[in-house]
Structures are given as structure tokens and as C-alpha cells.
Design an enzyme around this catalytic site. Structure first.
Site, PDB file in Angstrom:
ATOM      1  N   CYS B  52     -54.775 -25.238 -31.198  1.00 27.88           N
ATOM      2  CA  CYS B  52     -53.738 -24.309 -30.719  1.00 27.88           C
ATOM      3  C   CYS B  52     -53.168 -23.525 -31.889  1.00 27.88           C
ATOM      4  CB  CYS B  52     -52.620 -25.094 -30.032  1.00 27.88           C
ATOM      5  SG  CYS B  52     -51.141 -24.111 -29.719  1.00 27.88           S
ATOM      6  N   CYS B  55     -49.270 -24.544 -32.554  1.00 27.96           N
ATOM      7  CA  CYS B  55     -48.808 -25.874 -32.946  1.00 27.96           C
ATOM      8  C   CYS B  55     -48.428 -25.907 -34.435  1.00 27.96           C
ATOM      9  CB  CYS B  55     -49.891 -26.921 -32.647  1.00 27.96           C
ATOM     10  SG  CYS B  55     -49.869 -27.543 -30.946  1.00 27.96           S
ATOM     11  N   HIS B 115     -46.783 -29.354 -27.837  1.00 28.36           N
ATOM     12  CA  HIS B 115     -47.761 -28.560 -27.092  1.00 28.36           C
ATOM     13  C   HIS B 115     -47.723 -28.867 -25.597  1.00 28.36           C
ATOM     14  CE1 HIS B 115     -51.465 -26.159 -26.811  1.00 28.36           C
ATOM     15  NE2 HIS B 115     -51.956 -27.086 -26.018  1.00 28.36           N
ATOM     16  N   ASN B 155     -44.089 -15.128 -20.496  1.00 32.89           N
ATOM     17  CA  ASN B 155     -45.122 -15.210 -19.468  1.00 32.89           C
ATOM     18  C   ASN B 155     -45.552 -16.656 -19.403  1.00 32.89           C
ATOM     19  OD1 ASN B 155     -45.304 -12.419 -18.904  1.00 32.89           O
ATOM     20  ND2 ASN B 155     -46.609 -12.114 -20.690  1.00 32.89           N
ATOM     21  N   SER B 163     -52.093 -16.792 -22.227  1.00 31.54           N
ATOM     22  CA  SER B 163     -53.389 -17.278 -22.695  1.00 31.54           C
ATOM     23  C   SER B 163     -53.265 -18.566 -23.503  1.00 31.54           C
ATOM     24  CB  SER B 163     -54.093 -16.187 -23.508  1.00 31.54           C
ATOM     25  OG  SER B 163     -53.246 -15.702 -24.514  1.00 31.54           O
ATOM     26  N   HIS B 166     -49.049 -23.556 -24.882  1.00 28.58           N
ATOM     27  CA  HIS B 166     -47.966 -23.993 -25.768  1.00 28.58           C
ATOM     28  C   HIS B 166     -46.702 -23.223 -25.382  1.00 28.58           C
ATOM     29  CE1 HIS B 166     -46.835 -25.888 -29.717  1.00 28.58           C
ATOM     30  NE2 HIS B 166     -45.770 -25.170 -29.412  1.00 28.58           N
ATOM     31  N   HIS B 168     -43.952 -20.911 -25.213  1.00 31.29           N
ATOM     32  CA  HIS B 168     -43.541 -19.816 -26.099  1.00 31.29           C
ATOM     33  C   HIS B 168     -43.173 -18.580 -25.290  1.00 31.29           C
ATOM     34  CE1 HIS B 168     -47.629 -18.465 -25.200  1.00 31.29           C
ATOM     35  NE2 HIS B 168     -47.328 -17.280 -25.700  1.00 31.29           N
ATOM     36  N   GLN B 170     -41.951 -14.130 -25.998  1.00 31.60           N
ATOM     37  CA  GLN B 170     -42.190 -12.997 -26.875  1.00 31.60           C
ATOM     38  C   GLN B 170     -40.961 -12.087 -26.925  1.00 31.60           C
ATOM     39  OE1 GLN B 170     -45.882 -10.773 -26.695  1.00 31.60           O
ATOM     40  NE2 GLN B 170     -46.714 -12.178 -25.162  1.00 31.60           N
TER      41      GLN B 170
HETATM   42  O1  LIG Z   1     -49.194 -10.785 -25.364  1.00 36.35           O
HETATM   43  P1  LIG Z   1     -50.122 -11.653 -24.595  1.00 36.35           P
HETATM   44  O2  LIG Z   1     -49.490 -12.954 -24.172  1.00 36.35           O
HETATM   45  O3  LIG Z   1     -51.452 -11.867 -25.274  1.00 36.35           O
HETATM   46  O4  LIG Z   1     -50.474 -10.838 -23.256  1.00 36.35           O
HETATM   47  C1  LIG Z   1     -49.794 -10.943 -22.044  1.00 36.35           C
HETATM   48  O5  LIG Z   1     -48.475 -10.406 -22.121  1.00 36.35           O
HETATM   49  C2  LIG Z   1     -48.378  -8.992 -22.402  1.00 36.35           C
HETATM   50  C3  LIG Z   1     -46.925  -8.593 -22.315  1.00 36.35           C
HETATM   51  O6  LIG Z   1     -46.366  -8.800 -21.044  1.00 36.35           O
HETATM   52  C4  LIG Z   1     -49.237  -8.164 -21.446  1.00 36.35           C
HETATM   53  O7  LIG Z   1     -49.266  -6.837 -21.883  1.00 36.35           O
HETATM   54  C5  LIG Z   1     -50.673  -8.692 -21.353  1.00 36.35           C
HETATM   55  O8  LIG Z   1     -51.374  -7.978 -20.367  1.00 36.35           O
HETATM   56  C6  LIG Z   1     -50.630 -10.188 -21.022  1.00 36.35           C
HETATM   57  O9  LIG Z   1     -51.940 -10.715 -20.963  1.00 36.35           O
END
Ligand SMILES: O=P(O)(O)O[C@H]1O[C@H](CO)[C@@H](O)[C@H](O)[C@H]1O
Ligand SMILES: O=P(O)(O)O[C@H]1O[C@H](CO)[C@@H](O)[C@H](O)[C@H]1O
Lengths: 347, 347
Positions: B52, B55, B115, B155, B163, B166, B168, B170
């Protein structure tokens, strides 16, 4: 034309049809993908499926029996989101809780009796049959006093929430004009008042001159990746002549519309050698009894795939909370689509 | 309160935060579902995963090594959609092709070194640590002259494009104010000018009186399904006190924010006994140097699941072309969430 590099640098683009912005991050296309994989549709389907509720002669959930139709077949949606007999009324609490009753009609349009086809696998004459049904339905629904907007659309592919692969689309027609067509009305009206031409007439002129985002053309229609496309391979199908709705298309124009749809969707399927998922739909004038000289018929294609048959674009976090964002540029998407053959990969 | 039955009849609801409408079709909740099934997240993950990139102690794609962090850990996104050093500039062709360079910062916030955890599996003190990092980051980024809006979000789940499991979130912080916060600014401003109170202060008062859409409360925060919710189990987390941003929250308020998030996300996990996917994020005042007395801090949760751990709501055809549509009512969703335990089903 630019004072910075649209192909390399983060920027925002303006959508003149809705008045909204989107974020473009071209440099981000290289980021690795470790997330969800979609299941590509490579199913081999029979021409007739006895369990399909859209195939000719079969019985639907509510007991109705489909006729032995040979071209298209239209019926009232058995699970319509809108119903014509809905009572009227409003709710209002402190100006902050606001609701109003809504009425309308939901229709389903089978594009073909063949369970195993999709639009790109049908010939121009058969797609022309679909265009004609769209026109007939728009006319019939749009002339009702209780219908002020007719939304014609197709959800294609499981990833787009389509639950039956039999080729079909839908119509949701309703009393009020919904969000996007309402925004497009405001924007097109403002443009028309200022310039005396439709927004899309002038936009087409620019795109045909630049050619960068044009995917294909025929005598009466142009298909392009709009400068403000949000979905990776989003396209706009625009009539060269400024007509307000599909009923105004002449017979040659309808053939050309069918030809444009066919050639575009073949390119889509060829892009990742898969039955290409999308939501697509027509935007046309509200049927509210007013003149709408500002309206210019067009069809949006919103396909989710980004990199391959299994890797899609997610419109999530930032996109849901802030605004749409894309990685590959519209110019690159158009180039990819332009390079593809118009012979379907299935042969 | 209504002149028609909100629980049974198709209607539209108005979102006063964005000024947009959505369609509600309560009678449609019974339609059978034969489409795509999601893969529920019932994975058992190790507390530490050597592969990961989030981690502690592990090496990221760009060669950087994560510290042996014990609480939260923040770093610049290795594949940021926005970059601080982007050149400025604009594109303008006939008023229809419009673009402008955009700059900004992308950050990643690890919520925990573990994790195998998610927010509902962390204790209030640990979630309070996340709230504090959000505040620190908002302060640091928001005070930069080149940053006028700071979007903090998470997300969660593969179905939401996440993806890496873990825990997290943004931050995308940028020069301009993106679409939704810009709309919310306009709407809140208009309300504040007219009433001298924030829109959400008055909205909370109505909801606390009606109690129909309230999911849970504590001393400083209320969690409710907004009257205009678009996603099936969408919620809004609102501070009782009208603060413009998270830095203004007192220490007890921050604890209460953490408590509200924990109790809400536990209920979410319990709803379908699965790690509940969502996109969530804070909306706060633009950091454009202006006073924003109209702004009222809140957090949106947009979860896609509709009927079970495997059946989601698709925002496709009609939703993409017209406006959002929902089947179950917000009142029903609130009731479902209210009935659930605040003890996590994993025990
Ligand atoms: O930034 P990540 O986690 O790779 O990507 C994810 O979040 C982003 C922000 O909402 C989006 O634009 C991507 O389509 C989504 O896959
Ligand atoms: O009507 P269908 O095909 O059952 O349902 C599909 O299309 C509708 C209209 O875009 C959406 O509201 C649904 O979420 C989607 O699953």
C-alpha cells in the site's frame, strides 16, 4: 490561439450551453489506475430471448403481450417515474422546503425486434426508423397541454444502469422543463437575442473552421467533441440547419441524422473493441407553447469509459462537490475517435 | 403541510443551496432490478499492507518514503489535478470557446496508519484528529493568495472510484471557486441579505421542529437527510452555530463534529451490513479575502447504494440530460437511518 498550452496545462473551460465551468487536467492522464474494473460487454446474445420483456411476442411484468413487431415498438413504461393523472399541489415551508406535484409520461422505445443488435449494428434505414419514432413521439407528447418538455434518451450498457440489453431507449415527458434544458434555454436565448443566430450555428462555424474537435460530418449533421466536454469521449451531434426540434427535420436530414448516429456509435464500439456504454439523449425546444427561435436541436452522448473497455472515469468526490473534471483533452479524444474505422470491429 | 402526498406522488423538490430542482418518484421504488450488481466490500484487510502506498514506512510511486506516522499524515498528491506553478492565460474564440489557466494544490490526507480501518471503525479521538487536520490544511491553503477555494473530500469504496482502501481523503484547492460552492455562495448570499440569518440556520430550525428528516443530533451538530437530497441516503451534517469555516469551530464543537461523523458512518455501514461507499466533503466559505457572513459550514455525504449492498442508484440518462431523480423519499431514507444501531455491525 492560446496564451498557454491547452494540451499540457491545467485549465478551466466554459460550457456556453449551461453557463457552467469544468476543470481540465491533461497532465493527469498518465496516473496509474489500481481501482475498480468494469465488466466489458462482450456477450453473444440470441436474436430472440424468450425471457426478455422487450422481445416481440413476449409477456411483460404487468401481463401485457408485446406485438410481433418488425421495426420499432413503443409502449408506456410499466414502471414510469412520471404519471399523467398525478394531482397538482405545492408544499412551502419558510421558503426552504419547496415542492410541487409533477405529472408526465414515461415511454419505452424498442429500436429493433432483434435482441442481439445495438444501434451501431443496425443499418441506416433501421436507425432512420428510430429517428422517425422519436419525431412521432415528440409531436404527440409535445402537443399535449400537460407536457412542456419531452426528454428522449438511451442508457446503453450495464455500467450506465441499463438493465436489459435489448436495444431500447426511453422518453420521460413532463409538465415542467427540467434543469439542463432549462439552463440551455436561458443560455441560447441570451445568445440569440444578442446575435440573431443560434449559439450552435456560430459554434459549428468555429469548429468547422478549426477542425480540431470534429469527429465526422455529413451533408446535414456534424459530430464533434465539444470544447467543454466533461466525459472522456463525450460528443455532440448537431444539425447544420438551426431547427428547434426533430419534427422539423426533412427526410434527407433524418437520413443524415441516422447516418451520423451510426457512424459515431461504430467508432465508439471500435475504440475499445467493446459494446461501448453511454447515456445519450436529444435536447430540443420546450413544448410550452412559446416560440423558441433560440433553440437548436442536438444530441449529447455521455460515455463513461476512459482508458479501456474496463477502466472508466468516475464523476465522484471533487466532481460531485465542486465541478466536473477531465483528464484527457477534448482535442485528444476527437483525434482518437477520428482515427478509427467506420466498419464495425465485429465485421 | 402538503396539498398532495409527498410519500406517494411524483413531485419536484427545490434545493435552496444550489437553486436547482430534482424529481422525486416515490411510487417507483417497487420496480424490479435486473441490472448491474456491485461487489460489496467485505474484504478483511491487514493492519499493515506492504504494497500500500499510503501505509507508514512504505515507498510511494515517486520514490518518497512515508514517515512512520501514528495519527494522520498529509502530503502533496503525486498525481495532482492541479499544480501551483501553472502559467496564467486565457483562450477566447467568438465568446464560445472560453478557457483559462487554472492553478492549485492537491493534497492527500491519511486518516490513520491502520490499513484495515475506515472512519466508522475509528474512535472519536482519532476522527477528531482528522477534523483538526482538515482545519490546519484549510487555514494553510486558504491563506495563500493564489488559493480562493479549498475543497476537502473523501471518496470511499471502489464503486466511488477509490483505488486504495487505506482510509484517506483528499484536498483540491484552487485559484477559482468551482461550480457548486459558487452556486451555494450566490444562494446563501441572497438569503442572508434578505433575512439577516444564514440559510442553514433557518433550515435547521424547520428540520428540528419537524424531526422527520433528522437522523441524529448532538450538542453542536445535526445530521439530516435534506428535503432536496438527490442520492438515496444522502445526508447533510450541519453545525448548529453559523460558522463560515472549520477553523472557527471550538474544541468541543470539533469533538461534536467527529462524534456526528462517527455515528452517521456507523449507521451507514449497518444499513446494508457492508462498508458503505460514498463521496463526502466539506463546503465552506471561499478563501478569496472577502467577508462571507452568509456561509454556513456543512458536510455533504453522497452515497450511491439504493436497495442493498449490491444495488445502487444510477445517475444516468434522464439524470445526466435533465435533472437528478430519486425513487425513495428523503423522509423514508431518514427513517431507515434513524432506526439503525450506533454500534458497528462488525462488533
Ligand atoms: O484522485 P483519485 O482517488 O485517484 O481519483 C478519484 O477521485 C478524483 C476526484 O474526485 C476523480 O477525479 C477520479 O475520477 C476518481 O477516480
Ligand atoms: O428506467 P431504467 O432503465 O429501469 O433505469 C435507469 O434509467 C433511469 C433514467 O435515466 C434512471 O433513473 C435509473 O437510475 C437507471 O437505472
Amino acid at each position: 490561439m492560446a496564451s498557454f498550452d491547452l494540451a499540457q496545462q491545467p485549465h478551466r473551460r466554459f460550457n456556453p450551453l449551461t453557463g457552467e465551468w469544468l476543470l481540465v487536467s491533461p497532465h493527469r492522464a498518465l496516473r496509474p489506475w489500481q481501482g475498480q474494473q468494469e465488466a466489458p460487454d462482450r456477450s453473444q446474445r440470441p436474436a430472440y430471448d424468450p425471457t426478455c420483456y422487450l422481445c416481440p411476442g413476449n409477456t411483460r411484468a404487468n401481463g401485457a403481450v408485446n406485438p410481433a413487431y418488425e421495426g420499432t415498438f413503443v409502449f408506456d413504461n410499466d414502471f414510469a417515474a412520471l404519471t399523467p393523472d398525478a394531482p397538482t399541489g405545492t408544499v412551502e415551508v419558510g421558503g426552504l422546503l419547496r415542492a410541487e406535484a409533477e405529472s408526465g409520461v414515461g415511454r419505452v422505445i424498442c429500436f429493433s425486434p432483434r435482441h442481439d443488435l445495438t444501434l451501431p449494428e443496425m443499418d441506416v434505414a433501421a436507425i432512420r426508423g428510430v429517428v422517425d419514432v422519436w419525431a412521432t413521439e415528440f409531436e404527440a407528447l409535445g402537443s399535449r397541454p400537460d407536457i412542456n418538455y419531452v426528454q428522449i434518451f438511451e442508457n446503453k450498457g450495464q455500467v450506465m444502469g441499463c438493465s436489459n440489453p435489448h436495444p431500447h431507449g426511453q422518453i420521460w415527458a413532463q409538465r415542467t422543463v427540467p434543469g439542463d434544458p432549462a439552463k440551455e434555454t436561458v443560455q441560447q436565448q441570451a445568445y440569440y437575442q444578442q446575435h440573431g443566430r443560434t449559439l450552435l450555428t456560430d459554434y459549428l462555424e468555429i469548429e468547422l473552421k478549426e477542425q480540431q474537435r470534429v469527429v465526422l460530418e455529413n451533408e446535414h449533421f456534424v459530430v464533434l467533441v465539444p470544447f467543454w466536454a466533461a466525459w472522456p469521449f463525450e460528443t455532440l451531434v448537431v444539425s447544420r440547419r438551426a431547427v428547434q426540434d426533430i419534427t422539423q427535420l426533412t427526410s434527407p436530414e433524418r437520413d443524415a441524422f441516422a447516418d451520423a448516429i451510426r457512424r459515431l456509435t461504430i467508432r465508439y464500439d471500435n475504440l475499445f473493441q467493446t459494446s461501448f456504454p453511454y447515456s445519450a439523449g436529444l435536447h430540443q425546444r420546450p413544448t410550452d407553447g412559446q416560440e423558441h427561435p433560440e433553440w437548436h436541436l442536438h444530441m449529447h452522448f455521455y460515455p463513461p469509459l476512459l482508458r479501456s473497455a474496463t477502466v472508466r472515469k468516475f464523476m465522484v468526490g471533487y466532481e460531485l462537490l465542486a465541478n466536473p473534471q477531465r483528464d484527457i483533452t477534448p482535442e485528444y479524444a476527437a483525434q482518437r475517435l477520428r482515427e478509427l474505422s467506420e466498419v464495425h470491429y465485429k465485421g
